[in-house]
Structure formats: C-alpha cells, structure tokens
Motif scaffolding. Sequence first.
Motif, PDB file in Angstrom:
ATOM      1  N   ILE A 140      37.483  49.313  42.007  1.00  0.00           N
ATOM      2  CA  ILE A 140      36.662  48.535  41.087  1.00  0.00           C
ATOM      3  C   ILE A 140      35.203  48.700  41.478  1.00  0.00           C
ATOM      4  N   GLU A 141      34.338  48.645  40.454  1.00  0.00           N
ATOM      5  CA  GLU A 141      32.904  48.841  40.672  1.00  0.00           C
ATOM      6  C   GLU A 141      32.141  47.574  40.325  1.00  0.00           C
TER       7      GLU A 141
ATOM      8  N   ALA B 275      34.278  46.102  36.978  1.00  0.00           N
ATOM      9  CA  ALA B 275      35.066  46.883  36.023  1.00  0.00           C
ATOM     10  C   ALA B 275      35.838  47.905  36.842  1.00  0.00           C
ATOM     11  N   PHE B 276      36.952  48.368  36.312  1.00  0.00           N
ATOM     12  CA  PHE B 276      37.695  49.407  37.018  1.00  0.00           C
ATOM     13  C   PHE B 276      36.867  50.675  37.057  1.00  0.00           C
TER      14      PHE B 276
ATOM     15  N   LYS C  18      32.684  55.297  29.359  1.00  0.00           N
ATOM     16  CA  LYS C  18      33.066  54.495  28.206  1.00  0.00           C
ATOM     17  C   LYS C  18      31.850  53.669  27.815  1.00  0.00           C
ATOM     18  N   ASN C  19      31.785  53.287  26.549  1.00  0.00           N
ATOM     19  CA  ASN C  19      30.657  52.433  26.184  1.00  0.00           C
ATOM     20  C   ASN C  19      30.955  50.995  26.596  1.00  0.00           C
ATOM     21  N   GLU C  20      29.941  50.126  26.587  1.00  0.00           N
ATOM     22  CA  GLU C  20      30.071  48.758  27.082  1.00  0.00           C
ATOM     23  C   GLU C  20      31.191  47.983  26.413  1.00  0.00           C
TER      24      GLU C  20
ATOM     25  N   GLY D 241      36.597  46.736  30.340  1.00  0.00           N
ATOM     26  CA  GLY D 241      37.108  45.413  30.666  1.00  0.00           C
ATOM     27  C   GLY D 241      36.358  44.882  31.873  1.00  0.00           C
ATOM     28  N   VAL D 242      35.750  43.720  31.741  1.00  0.00           N
ATOM     29  CA  VAL D 242      34.950  43.132  32.818  1.00  0.00           C
ATOM     30  C   VAL D 242      35.692  41.917  33.354  1.00  0.00           C
TER      31      VAL D 242
END
Length: 92
Positions: free
Chosen positions: A26-27, A43-44, A51-53, A57-58
């Motif tokens: 995760i970052e 996010a993973f 990927k765009n915002e 998945g946050v």
Amino acid sequence: MLEKMGSIEVGDILSVMDRDNQKQKIEVIGLLTIEDKEYAAFAFADDGEEKNEKEVGVFFFRNVDGEELAELETEEEYEKVSATFMEMLEAG
C-alpha cells in the motif's frame, strides 16, 4: 495536505497482511490532521499501473503516537476523514 507525519511520508510504500494472510503493498497518498488527530490515506500500490483518481480505492488509518497505524473506530470517523480528504484533493 501534510507531506510528512512522524516516520510516515507521502509516497511511502508499506507491506501489510490482508485478511487472507496475503502480503499487499500500500502507498501513502495523503496525510491530514482533523481535530488534533492525524490520519494517513492509502491506496494499493499497483506496481506502476496508472489509474485516474476516480478508479483508486482509498482507505484510511489513524496515526497513533507518530509511529503506529490504527483502524478507524466508527463509520462516522471514516465519513469525516473521507470527506475532509476529498475536499483537500479538490482544493488542489
């Protein structure tokens, strides 16, 4: 948005075990403070896949004592942190 909180910085990649005992990366994508509590948005990490915002998945953890991360305790806390994070993203 903060860039550093204790030993956690935006852009850091951490390894965690998921519910199936699989290692996930995760970052840290954001750090924020709400009512004197510090939170980290994650996010993973997709190994370079962009990927765009809206597709990311946050999820959030509360920072405890600048070193440990804890799950959010209530749905209300999650909603408050999520709304604040989204406002910060929109504000740029």
